[in-house]
Design an enzyme around this catalytic site. Structure first.
Site, short mmCIF file in Angstrom:
data_model
loop_
_atom_site.label_atom_id
_atom_site.label_comp_id
_atom_site.label_asym_id
_atom_site.label_seq_id
_atom_site.Cartn_x
_atom_site.Cartn_y
_atom_site.Cartn_z
N HIS A 253 3.63 -8.76 7.20
CA HIS A 253 3.83 -7.37 7.61
C HIS A 253 3.72 -6.44 6.40
CE1 HIS A 253 6.68 -4.02 8.99
NE2 HIS A 253 5.69 -4.00 9.87
N GLU A 280 -1.06 -7.88 7.59
CA GLU A 280 -0.97 -6.73 8.50
C GLU A 280 -0.93 -5.46 7.65
OE1 GLU A 280 1.43 -3.83 11.18
OE2 GLU A 280 1.70 -4.42 9.08
N ASP A 282 -1.32 -0.77 7.93
CA ASP A 282 -1.30 0.44 8.77
C ASP A 282 -2.36 1.37 8.19
OD1 ASP A 282 1.45 -0.03 10.27
OD2 ASP A 282 1.80 -0.39 8.13
N HIS A 295 1.99 3.37 5.91
CA HIS A 295 2.73 3.24 7.17
C HIS A 295 3.24 4.57 7.69
CE1 HIS A 295 6.36 2.72 9.64
NE2 HIS A 295 5.67 1.72 10.19
N GLU A 355 -3.61 -2.26 11.82
CA GLU A 355 -2.94 -1.41 12.80
C GLU A 355 -3.42 0.02 12.65
OE1 GLU A 355 1.38 -1.22 12.91
OE2 GLU A 355 1.27 0.52 14.25
O1 G3P Z 1 2.73 -5.20 13.23
C1 G3P Z 1 3.75 -4.68 13.97
C2 G3P Z 1 4.56 -3.65 13.25
O2 G3P Z 1 3.94 -3.29 12.08
C3 G3P Z 1 4.82 -2.47 14.08
O3 G3P Z 1 5.76 -1.65 13.50
O4 G3P Z 1 6.40 0.40 12.36
O5 G3P Z 1 6.07 -1.68 11.06
O6 G3P Z 1 4.13 -0.50 12.00
P1 G3P Z 1 5.57 -0.83 12.18
CA CA Z 2 2.38 -1.82 11.25
#
Ligand code: G3P
Ligand code: CA
Length: 638
Positions: A253, A280, A282, A295, A355
């Site tokens: 993450h 992962e 953002d 993020h 994401e």
């Molecule tokens: O990958 C799932 C997770 O990242 C969703 O929540 O807020 O960390 O982007 P967030």
């Molecule tokens: Ca995320």
């Protein structure tokens, strides 16, 4: 006796494997004595139109011949006693037999047994993508006889230049050795594959390069290997669903965000080195439309700047320090662009769970996809979002990209929305999922994987494993990788063992020399005795040296959960063909062999016994003379 499933119905009940039959045939020819009738059964191989769940190949070799449609490309391949035997005399011979058809998503499995090897590095393989002609390039999943070596298991490619490319290696929990049946399987989904050893995943790869026409195959190198119960089953086209017994897919993450500043190249590097399967991130655009990895809606928390990312230019964002907030050792880390992150993954390894964070226009999504294309990473990116629009735009612009829908709470009907949005994965909050675990089975049945976020403790991982979750998005990559490792090494139950050769109740004449073979599960060590004396799996039984009558093979296996034992009682019979073999291999003077053979063919057994008694220790070695004389007297009484 513990009996394993998937036993060959005919072959196991008759004599031992390759060598004895060969010897018996040679003797029968020499003496013009008729041999026994071969058992014949209906072939079970049935090439079929492939659909998920279809068994495309199911072969137990009970018909007694190499199945129709199987091409022995090189080396000697033969079916005997209900098994397929392949031989390769040296490490330069990659001997193969091809079969099946080209499939994108399939599981191939077989019982694989080394009969003899000239070195522990010798190997056998399941062919995953092999042209019917056997021409390079092809891909194989390899098992060495010395399977606990670091490269005991491999995914490997033989290139058109006849060189090896070996992207993945692993060791297995125990050595295949010789004389031991191992159930081996590989699940393939496009360029992904899982190596499954005795029911447990040992290794994964994302590195297969698939052809458009390669089918399946079996290989042998520097050994004699036998195969049984070969099956090929077509799978649903979603390699993200975790097979039973396999560990989680590990998704880091924002990179290794518990160890390094999130969404930076250093957190990506730490996650990659720590064994994450996916990173992962953002992604959001700058004021001038460049996708950056961040993020929050602002840069305030994770950089030394302030302001909304959409109000800052790329030049302004690139000037920010994204590491010092986390620790002084990270001063100088930058907010990467999506292009920089993908380039790092492409050149240093790894795949991206991207994401799309927050509302995006269709053009903004198009820009993201163009960056992925420009970086030649379309096959290594999985897109997820809370934003339904973003997923729909992605599907319209690039339907080949797998999609995941992020949810903080579960939909009333997760399958329905998965179908509507063409999802490969449904990605809920892990706690919401644990509160309603019954959604997993219908999602899997619909071909949709389940990826839970953001789960950071072993107790949660254990619960999520039990309900069938496929992937975990975690801040604690290294810990989850370790948990996976422990999961794979767990005991899966009591050991089992069966003696597959010589079969219990087998009647064998002296022309045969069966190899002792066992099939065991959940066992690290195997010991074998013959009539109470130490022997070993893979060792040939010399029936000339055993007395006529009953003998017992016993085995004990030991695994983490205990021990299991099995016995097999076989009978050494006296026959004309068997006695012929003893005479021909007696080491006697040629004139004596000729005399003995003539008496044998004429069935003058008593005369033969008397002659041998007189020549014992003279023209005929004394030890073998006693065997010949005793067997001749037995035949004389029949
Ligand atoms: O990958 C799932 C997770 O990242 C969703 O929540 O807020 O960390 O982007 P967030
Ligand atoms: Ca995320």
């Amino acid at each position: 006796m513990t009996v394993l499933p998937a036993a060959s119905p005919l072959g196991r009940a008759t004599a031992g494997p390759l060598a004895p039959r060969t010897r018996a045939v040679a003797v029968a020819a020499a003496l013009a004595v008729a041999g026994g009738a071969a058992a014949v059964a209906v072939a079970t191989s049935s090439p079929a139109a492939a659909e998920p769940g279809n068994v495309v190949v199911s072969e137990d070799f009970s018909a007694g011949t190499v199945p129709a449609g199987w091409n022995a490309v090189d080396g000697a391949w033969k079916v005997e006693n209900g098994r397929l035997y392949g031989t390769s005399a040296s490490s330069s011979e990659n001997n193969k037999i091809t079969f099946g058809k080209h499939l994108n998503d399939f599981r191939i499995e077989a019982n694989m047994r080394f009969e003899t090897v000239s070195a522990a590095t010798r190997w056998a393989s399941l062919g995953l993508d092999v042209p019917a002609s056997g021409a390079t390039p092809w891909w194989i999943a390899t098992m060495r006889s010395g399977t606990t070596a670091a490269n005991g298991l491999e995914f490997a490619q033989r290139t058109t230049a006849n060189t090896w490319v070996v992207p993945n290696t692993a060791s297995a929990p125990y050595a295949a050795g010789t004389g031991r049946d191992i159930r081996v399987a590989v699940e393939v989904h496009g360029n992904q594959a899982r190596w499954i050893f005795d029911g447990r995943e040992a290794m994964r790869t994302n590195n297969l390069q698939r052809s458009t026409d390669g089918g399946q195959a079996l290989f042998v190198n520097g050994a004699t290997v036998s195969y049984d119960n070969v099956t090929v089953t077509e799978l649903p086209p979603n390699g993200y669903i975790r097979p039973e017994g396999s560990p989680f897919t590990v998704i880091a993450h924002r990179g290794a965000s518990a160890a390094a500043p999130e969404n930076t190249l250093v957190s990506q590097e730490i996650a990659r080195k720590g064994g994450a399967d996916w990173i992962e991130n953002d992604v959001q655009p700058s004021k001038d439309g460049v996708p950056f990895i961040l993020h929050d809606g602002t840069v305030d928390r994770t950089t030394d700047g302030t302001g909304n990312i959409r109000d800052l230019t790329a030049e302004q964002i690139k000037a920010l320090d994204a590491g010092s907030w986390f620790g002084p050792q990270y001063v100088g880390e930058r907010v990467p662009t999506l292009a920089e992150q993908l380039a790092d993954l492409r050149t240093r390894g790894g795949s991206l769970l991207l994401e799309i964070k927050g509302k995006h226009t269709r053009d903004e999504v198009a820009t993201i996809i163009q960056v992925i294309r420009d970086e030649q990473m379309m096959s290594r990116v999985f897109v997820q979002s809370f934003e339904v629009d973003a997923l729909q735009y992605t599907y319209e612009l690039a339907p080949e990209l797998p999609l995941g829908l992020l949810r903080s709470s579960l939909d009333a009907d997760p399958v329905a929305i998965s179908k509507q949005l063409h999802l490969t994965a449904y990605n809920p909050d892990g706690n919401a999922l644990l509160a309603k675990p019954e959604v997993v089975a219908p999602l899997h049945a619909a071909g949709v994987a389940v990826m839970a976020w953001t789960m950071d403790s072993a107790s949660l991982w254990q619960r999520l494993e039990r309900i069938g979750t496929d992937a975990i998005i975690t801040n604690r990559t290294a810990e989850l990788v370790g948990w996976n490792s422990a999961f794979m090494q767990r005991s899966s139950g009591d050991p089992t063992v069966e003696i597959t050769s010589p079969a219990d109740g087998a009647r064998l004449d002296r022309a045969q020399s069966p190899v002792i073979a066992v099939a065991a599960t959940n066992a690290d060590t195997v010991t074998v005795t013959v009539d109470g004396k130490k022997s070993a799996a893979g060792r040939k039984l010399d029936l000339v040296k055993l007395t006529a009558g009953k003998h017992t093979v016993s085995t004990q296996v030991t695994g983490p959960e205990g021990t299991a034992t099995a016995t097999s009682t076989f009978t050494v019979t006296v026959s004309q063909a068997g006695l012929g073999y003893v005479i021909l291999t007696s080491g006697a003077d040629p004139a004596a062999i000729s005399t003995m053979t003539a008496k044998l063919v004429d069935t003058r057994y008593a005369e033969l016994a008397s002659y041998v008694d007189r020549q014992a220790g003279k023209l005929i070695p004394a030890d073998v003379a006693s065997v010949i004389a005793a067997d001749a007297r037995t035949l004389a009484l029949k």
